[in-house]
Structures are given as structure tokens and as C-alpha cells.
Design an enzyme around this catalytic site. Structure first.
Site, PDB file in Angstrom:
ATOM      1  N   LYS A  54      12.450   6.422 -18.051  1.00  0.00           N
ATOM      2  CA  LYS A  54      13.808   6.954 -18.019  1.00  0.00           C
ATOM      3  C   LYS A  54      14.768   5.951 -17.381  1.00  0.00           C
ATOM      4  O   LYS A  54      15.861   5.696 -17.898  1.00  0.00           O
ATOM      5  CB  LYS A  54      13.851   8.277 -17.246  1.00  0.00           C
ATOM      6  CG  LYS A  54      13.229   9.450 -17.980  1.00  0.00           C
ATOM      7  CD  LYS A  54      13.153  10.680 -17.078  1.00  0.00           C
ATOM      8  CE  LYS A  54      12.509  11.841 -17.805  1.00  0.00           C
ATOM      9  NZ  LYS A  54      12.249  13.005 -16.942  1.00  0.00           N
ATOM     10  N   GLN A  98      12.204  15.725 -11.659  1.00  0.00           N
ATOM     11  CA  GLN A  98      11.008  15.600 -12.475  1.00  0.00           C
ATOM     12  C   GLN A  98       9.996  16.710 -12.147  1.00  0.00           C
ATOM     13  O   GLN A  98       9.646  16.917 -10.986  1.00  0.00           O
ATOM     14  CB  GLN A  98      10.357  14.219 -12.256  1.00  0.00           C
ATOM     15  CG  GLN A  98       9.143  13.940 -13.113  1.00  0.00           C
ATOM     16  CD  GLN A  98       9.476  13.878 -14.593  1.00  0.00           C
ATOM     17  OE1 GLN A  98      10.478  13.310 -14.989  1.00  0.00           O
ATOM     18  NE2 GLN A  98       8.631  14.480 -15.404  1.00  0.00           N
ATOM     19  N   ASP A 121      18.767  18.428 -17.965  1.00  0.00           N
ATOM     20  CA  ASP A 121      17.545  18.985 -18.541  1.00  0.00           C
ATOM     21  C   ASP A 121      17.815  20.318 -19.235  1.00  0.00           C
ATOM     22  O   ASP A 121      17.001  20.791 -20.030  1.00  0.00           O
ATOM     23  CB  ASP A 121      16.486  19.197 -17.450  1.00  0.00           C
ATOM     24  CG  ASP A 121      15.341  18.200 -17.541  1.00  0.00           C
ATOM     25  OD1 ASP A 121      15.178  17.569 -18.607  1.00  0.00           O
ATOM     26  OD2 ASP A 121      14.601  18.044 -16.562  1.00  0.00           O
TER      27      ASP A 121
END
Length: 296
Positions: A54, A98, A121
Site C-alpha cells: 500500500k 489494517q 476502507d
């Protein structure tokens, strides 16, 4: 029939190229650089690899990357304090924590502490509700990537019969909402659905997101249907570890009109859409037009 392969790797490269173009324009015309903050708690090996990827791709498209790596025993109080700091940082337009988090941390509490406008997200309960009611939201990256590929392949999805096999909050449910938004007739099926093979056989679009290796065989697929395989499962074959999807690729490819491979299908689109969401969040935060072709 031999299915056309929907190349997610190539499509993700096109999405990243679009993102980079939007980033360049934001810098040149408005003096703004989108910023993505990723928070990693602990040392889960898969998460570490994912976070590195990422960060690398964020920098490659010209955005600012902020990585916060915390010890596995970090307290909930300290993690929430960091998120509050990022919520109030004007240089940070997207925040991603995460998952999975260590067991002592409440994932729902942590995710819902993120500013919904920075929740790239798309997991915050506010974004879930906005998506479910057809309002502007941040959209989960994997379903967004699937939608982009379906639009690219079919053009209009209006009136198509879609079956989503899987009911997770991360993929199945938001995928169904996105397909409804594009005027598909949508069924959410799962492992306990009665007559599951017959339900899947009527679909023009099958999204396999159930988390079981090769659960969907070719004889469940209608001739010419499009199969989007979200699954990434590691299985042992002939003493070697192999990645397979939730659909049996070989048999499904014989009947489908188009199919995503595993690996190289949906997977590469997830990070590409994370970058797209960060640019979208940046534009919204600054009252600018949303980036064309990068949103739901």
C-alpha cells in the site's frame, strides 16, 4: 465456450494511472497533495506485506504516505488517540487501520472512531448506512473494484440478474448494494441457501465471495455468465501451496462468458481502489468535483 479473462492486474494499472493523473491536477491546480495514513498494530506477516505494498503504490501515484506501526500490545486508548490525531490532521485525507487487530482491541470501536469522511476502507457504520440507502459514501475497496470491472466489461448493468454468494460485511453485503445501485436484480446467497446451485444458475453475474476454496463449480454457471471471483484461498496440491478462488476456475471458464482469475483478478483492484478512495476523499474535503471514473 471459453471465457474471456478479465485481467484485474491490467485494469488496476489503468486505475492507478487515472489516480496519478488526478493527483497531478490536484497539485498543479489547487496545491493539494492527497495523503493516506495506514495504521498497523502488531507484526502479522500478511498484514506487513500488504501495508508495504500500500505504501509503495501510494507514493508511486504521487500521494503522501503516512505509516504508523504500533506494538502488538498497544492499548486501545493509545490507538484511539492516534486515530483522533489523524482525524484532525488536514494533510491526511484517508485513514486505514489494517485488520485483523490483536484480540485485546475492539475492531468495531476502532473502525467507528475514524472520521467517516476519511474512512477509505468504507467500514464505518455511517458509510455502511449511507451506501445501504443509496447516498454518497466511502465504498469498500474490493466491491468497488468488482463494480468497476463489471462496468468496463458490460457497460450498463441495468436489468441484469446478479447473485452474490457470500454475506460478509466487507464484500458480500456492500457488493449487493452497489449492484442494486446499478439497477441489477440482486440475490444474496450463501452456504445455507436452499437449492443454491439453481439460484446461481439463473444469474447473468455471479460474484463468488464465500471464503471456501472452489465452492462454485462450472455446472452452477449459466452459459455466458460473468464470474467475479473474490476468493483468495491457499490449498495444498501435490505438496505445493497454490492460490485458488471461491469458484472452480477451469470448469467455470468452460461455461462463463467472462471470468476473473485467481490470482490476478480482483486482488490487484483492492489497493487500486484504496488509492481511488483517497483521492475521492481529498476532493470531497476540499469541495472539489469528484474524480471521474473512480467512484461508485
Amino acid at each position: 465456450m471459453t471465457a474471456e479473462i478479465i485481467d484485474g492486474k491490467a485494469f488496476a494499472a489503468k486505475v492507478r494511472e487515472k489516480v496519478a493523473g488526478h493527483v497531478d491536477r490536484l497539485k498543479e491546480e489547487h496545491g493539494i497533495t492527497p495523503g493516506l495514513a495506514v495504521v498497523l498494530v502488531g507484526e502479522d506477516p500478511a498484514s506487513q506485506v500488504y501495508v508495504r505494498s500500500k505504501g509503495k503504490q501510494t507514493v508511486e501515484v504521487g500521494m503522501n504516505s503516512y505509516e504508523h506501526k504500533l506494538e502488538a500490545d498497544t492499548s486501545e486508548e493509545d490507538l484511539l488517540a492516534l486515530i483522533d490525531q489523524l482525524n484532525n490532521d488536514k494533510d491526511v485525507h484517508g485513514i486505514l487501520v489494517q485488520l485483523p487487530l490483536p484480540d485485546h482491541l475492539d475492531s468495531d470501536l476502532v473502525i467507528n472512531s475514524i472520521d467517516p469522511a476519511k474512512d477509505v476502507d468504507g467500514f464505518h457504520i455511517s458509510n455502511v448506512g449511507l451506501l445501504g440507502t443509496g447516498q454518497k459514501s466511502m465504498v469498500p475497496c474490493t466491491p468497488l473494484g468488482c463494480l468497476m470491472m463489471l462496468r468496463e466489461h458490460h457497460g450498463s448493468l441495468s436489468g441484469m440478474d446478479a447473485v452474490v454468494v457470500g454475506r460478509s460485511n466487507i464484500v458480500g453485503k456492500p457488493m449487493a448494494q452497489l449492484l442494486l445501485g446499478d439497477s441489477c436484480t440482486v440475490t444474496i446467497a450463501h452456504s445455507r441457501t436452499k437449492d443454491l446451485p439453481d439460484v446461481v444458475r439463473r444469474a447473468d453475474i455471479v460474484v463468488a465471495a464465500v471464503g471456501r476454496p472452489e465452492m462454485v463449480p462450472g455446472d452452477w454457471i449459466k452459459e455466458g455468465a460473468t464470474v467475479i471471483d473474490v476468493g483468495i484461498n491457499r490449498v495444498e496440491r501435490d505438496g505445493k501451496t497454490k492460490l485458488v478462488g471461491d469458484a472452480d476456475y477451469e470448469s467455470c471458464a468452460e461455461r462463463a462468458g467472462a471470468i476473473t482469475p485467481v490470482p490476478g483478478g480482483v486482488g490487484p483492484m483492492t489497493i487500486a481502489c484504496l488509492l481511488a478512495n483517497t483521492v475521492t476523499a481529498c476532493c470531497r474535503a476540499n469541495g472539489l468535483s469528484e474524480p471521474e471514473g473512480l467512484t461508485a
